[in-house]
Design a protein around this motif. Structure first.
Motif, PDB file in Angstrom:
ATOM      1  N   TYR A 175       0.839  -1.203   0.000  1.00 35.75           N
ATOM      2  CA  TYR A 175       0.000   0.000   0.000  1.00 35.75           C
ATOM      3  C   TYR A 175       0.874   1.253   0.000  1.00 35.75           C
ATOM      4  CZ  TYR A 175      -3.605  -3.299   1.723  1.00 35.75           C
ATOM      5  OH  TYR A 175      -4.466  -4.357   1.883  1.00 35.75           O
ATOM      6  N   ILE A 176       1.952   1.216   0.799  1.00 37.77           N
ATOM      7  CA  ILE A 176       2.866   2.361   0.856  1.00 37.77           C
ATOM      8  C   ILE A 176       3.551   2.536  -0.488  1.00 37.77           C
ATOM      9  CG2 ILE A 176       4.763   3.437   2.116  1.00 37.77           C
ATOM     10  CD1 ILE A 176       4.209   1.406   4.401  1.00 37.77           C
ATOM     11  N   ALA A 177       3.928   1.422  -1.107  1.00 38.44           N
ATOM     12  CA  ALA A 177       4.588   1.475  -2.412  1.00 38.44           C
ATOM     13  C   ALA A 177       3.708   2.165  -3.449  1.00 38.44           C
ATOM     14  CB  ALA A 177       4.952   0.062  -2.876  1.00 38.44           C
ATOM     15  N   LEU A 178       2.405   1.906  -3.405  1.00 34.05           N
ATOM     16  CA  LEU A 178       1.488   2.561  -4.340  1.00 34.05           C
ATOM     17  C   LEU A 178       1.585   4.080  -4.239  1.00 34.05           C
ATOM     18  CD1 LEU A 178      -1.682   0.307  -3.910  1.00 34.05           C
ATOM     19  CD2 LEU A 178      -0.264   0.472  -5.972  1.00 34.05           C
TER      20      LEU A 178
ATOM     21  N   ALA B   3       1.007   6.132  -7.632  1.00 33.74           N
ATOM     22  CA  ALA B   3      -0.273   5.557  -8.060  1.00 33.74           C
ATOM     23  C   ALA B   3      -1.409   5.977  -7.129  1.00 33.74           C
ATOM     24  CB  ALA B   3      -0.188   4.033  -8.115  1.00 33.74           C
ATOM     25  N   LEU B   4      -1.052   6.456  -5.951  1.00 30.12           N
ATOM     26  CA  LEU B   4      -2.006   7.033  -5.005  1.00 30.12           C
ATOM     27  C   LEU B   4      -1.438   8.341  -4.488  1.00 30.12           C
ATOM     28  CD1 LEU B   4      -2.987   3.975  -2.738  1.00 30.12           C
ATOM     29  CD2 LEU B   4      -4.485   5.143  -4.365  1.00 30.12           C
ATOM     30  N   SER B   5      -2.310   9.300  -4.215  1.00 27.03           N
ATOM     31  CA  SER B   5      -1.849  10.502  -3.532  1.00 27.03           C
ATOM     32  C   SER B   5      -1.472  10.125  -2.107  1.00 27.03           C
ATOM     33  CB  SER B   5      -2.951  11.564  -3.512  1.00 27.03           C
ATOM     34  OG  SER B   5      -4.019  11.152  -2.647  1.00 27.03           O
TER      35      SER B   5
ATOM     36  N   THR C  41      -4.164   6.207  -9.821  1.00 26.90           N
ATOM     37  CA  THR C  41      -3.726   6.850 -11.059  1.00 26.90           C
ATOM     38  C   THR C  41      -2.524   6.068 -11.600  1.00 26.90           C
ATOM     39  OG1 THR C  41      -2.259   8.350  -9.855  1.00 26.90           O
ATOM     40  CG2 THR C  41      -4.487   9.137 -10.305  1.00 26.90           C
ATOM     41  N   GLN C  42      -2.102   6.392 -12.807  1.00 24.41           N
ATOM     42  CA  GLN C  42      -0.938   5.726 -13.378  1.00 24.41           C
ATOM     43  C   GLN C  42       0.292   5.970 -12.495  1.00 24.41           C
ATOM     44  OE1 GLN C  42      -0.410   3.718 -16.128  1.00 24.41           O
ATOM     45  NE2 GLN C  42      -2.640   3.627 -16.409  1.00 24.41           N
TER      46      GLN C  42
ATOM     47  N   ASP D 182      -3.205  -1.203 -16.132  1.00 25.37           N
ATOM     48  CA  ASP D 182      -4.660  -1.337 -16.096  1.00 25.37           C
ATOM     49  C   ASP D 182      -5.088  -1.085 -14.651  1.00 25.37           C
ATOM     50  OD1 ASP D 182      -7.272  -2.403 -15.707  1.00 25.37           O
ATOM     51  OD2 ASP D 182      -7.037  -3.697 -17.460  1.00 25.37           O
ATOM     52  N   LEU D 183      -5.646   0.083 -14.397  1.00 26.30           N
ATOM     53  CA  LEU D 183      -5.921   0.491 -13.020  1.00 26.30           C
ATOM     54  C   LEU D 183      -6.984  -0.380 -12.349  1.00 26.30           C
ATOM     55  CD1 LEU D 183      -5.765   4.381 -13.368  1.00 26.30           C
ATOM     56  CD2 LEU D 183      -3.982   2.801 -12.591  1.00 26.30           C
TER      57      LEU D 183
END
Length: 347
Positions: free
Chosen positions: A101-104, A109-111, A234-235, A254-255
Motif C-alpha cells: 500500500y505504501i509502495a502505491l 499511483a495514489l496521492s 492513477t498511473q 490497467d488500473l
C-alpha cells in the motif's frame, strides 16, 4: 552523477519502541503532510498520528495494533520516501505486505492522502476482525545460504497440517530466509509443536497480527472493497513490483486490475516478497536498494533475497557483508548510521 535505487517499503512490525518519535526526529519539516493524516484520524474518532508518535511511553499491546501500527508505519515510510537526495533516481518501488500500500503512494499511483486512507482503513479492519494469527520460522542457517530441501520440508508440513480437520495453516509471506506462516490457533500450535526451537526465538508468534495473505482474510478484503473507491488510483510515475513479482509500468497499467490485485489477491493469497526483490534486482539492476523506515528489520530479508539469487556474486552472508563494507548496496533509512547515504547527495 545519478544513483539509481529500488525503493522498498516495510510492512507491519517495524514501528517498535526504538522508533517512538520517528516522525518528530526525522520529519519536523513535514507538518503539512501529517496534518492531513491527523485530520483523517480525528474525523474517525481515532488518535492522531503525530500524537501517537509523540507519546512518552510505548506499549506493545497498543502499538502493535493494526489501527495504530499501520498509519504510523505509512507516515514514517512515505515521509522517508519523500526525503531522498536529489541525485537518487528511483527506478522501481516494491514493499513487503502492508508495504505494498505504501509502495502505491511512493510510486505515485495514489496521492499521499488516498494512500493514508487505504492503509488506515485496512489496518482498522484487520484489527476489528483479527482473524487468525502469524508466526515466523527460518529455513536458512546463519550463513544465509538457501536450503531449498529444508524449505520444501517445512512447506510440506504446512500443507499436511492444513489438511487436518479443524486446522488452517498456509504460507503468508516468503521473506528472504524466513517463512511467515498464517492460520488459526490450532494450525499455528500444531506447527509450533512439530518443529525444533531455533535460538530460543523461533517459531515466533507475532503480536496482534492476523492471518494475513490467506483465505482467512476474505471478509476483510470484501469490506475493504465496500469502503474504498478504486477511482483513487492513477498511473504510477515509476514501475511497481508486486507480491508476485509482476511489474506495473507507468502509462500502461490497467488500473482496474491493479485495484483488483490490491484488495483481492494481495490480501488473500501468499505474498512472495523474496521474488519481488529478486525481480526488481534482475529487471532494474539498481546501484542501491533503499529500505525506508521505520525500523531496520526488513534489511535482512532483502539481503537474503539477493544472496539466494547470487546477486553480483554474493553467495552467502559473508560475501554480502564484504560487499557492504566495500561499497554499501543496501541502505536502511531507519538506521541512523546509514540514513545519510540516502538523504544526502553523493560526494
Amino acid at each position: 552523477m545519478t544513483r539509481t535505487a529500488v525503493l522498498i517499503c516495510p510492512g507491519r512490525g517495524t514501528y517498535n519502541k526504538p522508533e517512538l518519535g520517528y516522525l518528530h526526529r526525522h520529519h519536523a519539516d513535514k507538518a503539512a503532510l501529517f496534518a492531513g493524516f491527523d485530520a483523517a484520524r480525528a474525523a474517525l474518532g481515532q488518535e492522531e498520528v503525530t500524537a501517537l508518535d509523540g507519546a512518552t511511553r510505548f506499549s506493545v499491546g497498543k502499538y502493535s495494533r493494526g489501527d495504530i501500527a499501520s498509519p504510523l508505519i505509512y507516515a514514517s515510510a512515505l515521509a522517508d520516501a519523500q526525503s531522498l537526495a536529489e541525485d537518487i533516481e528511483v527506478v522501481a518501488v516494491t514493499g513487503n505486505s502492508m508495504g505494498w500500500y505504501i509502495a502505491l503512494a511512493a510510486a505515485g499511483a495514489l496521492s499521499a492522502q488516498d494512500g493514508f486512507e487505504l492503509v488506515n482503513t485496512m489496518g482498522t479492519l484487520m484489527q476489528e476482525h483479527l482473524i487468525g494469527g502469524q508466526l515466523v520460522y527460518p529455513f536458512t542457517g546463519d550463513d544465509w545460504r538457501p536450503d531449498l530441501q529444508r524449505k520444501a520440508e517445512l512447506l510440506a508440513l504446512v500443507a499436511q497440517i492444513n489438511g487436518r480437520r479443524g486446522h488452517v495453516l498456509a504460507l503468508s509471506i516468503d521473506l528472504g530466509g524466513m517463512l511467515v506462516l498464517a492460520g488459526d490457533d490450532a494450525g499455528l500450535a500444531a506447527f509450533e509443536a512439530a518443529v525444533p526451537q531455533i535460538a530460543d526465538r523461533f517459531p515466533m508468534r507475532l503480536a496482534n497480527h492476523a492471518g494475513f495473505h490467506t483465505a482467512l482474510q476474505a471478509p476483510v478484503a470484501a469490506e475493504g472493497r465496500k469502503r474504498l473507491d478504486g477511482a483513487m488510483l492513477t498511473q504510477p510515475a515509476v514501475p511497481l513490483v508486486d507480491g508476485r513479482g509482476a511489474i506495473w509500468q507507468p502509462g500502461s497499467t490497467d488500473l482496474a486490475s491493479l485495484w483488483d490485485y490490491t484488495l483481492g489477491h494481495q490480501v488473500v493469497e501468499s505474498y512472495d516478497f523474496t521474488r519481488a526483490v529478486q525481480i526488481a534486482a534482475q529487471e532494474f539492476a539498481p546501484d542501491l536498494f533503499i529500505v525506508t523506515g521505520p525500523g531496520t528489520t526488513l534489511g535482512g530479508a532483502v539481503a537474503q533475497s539477493l544472496v539466494h539469487q547470487d546477486w553480483r556474486g554474493m553467495t552467502d552472508k559473508a560475501a554480502f557483508k564484504a560487499r557492504q563494507a566495500e561499497e554499501p548496496l543496501l541502505i536502511s533509512m531507519g538506521d541512523d548510521s546509514q540514513r545519510s547515504v540516502a538523504t544526502a547527495p553523493a560526494s
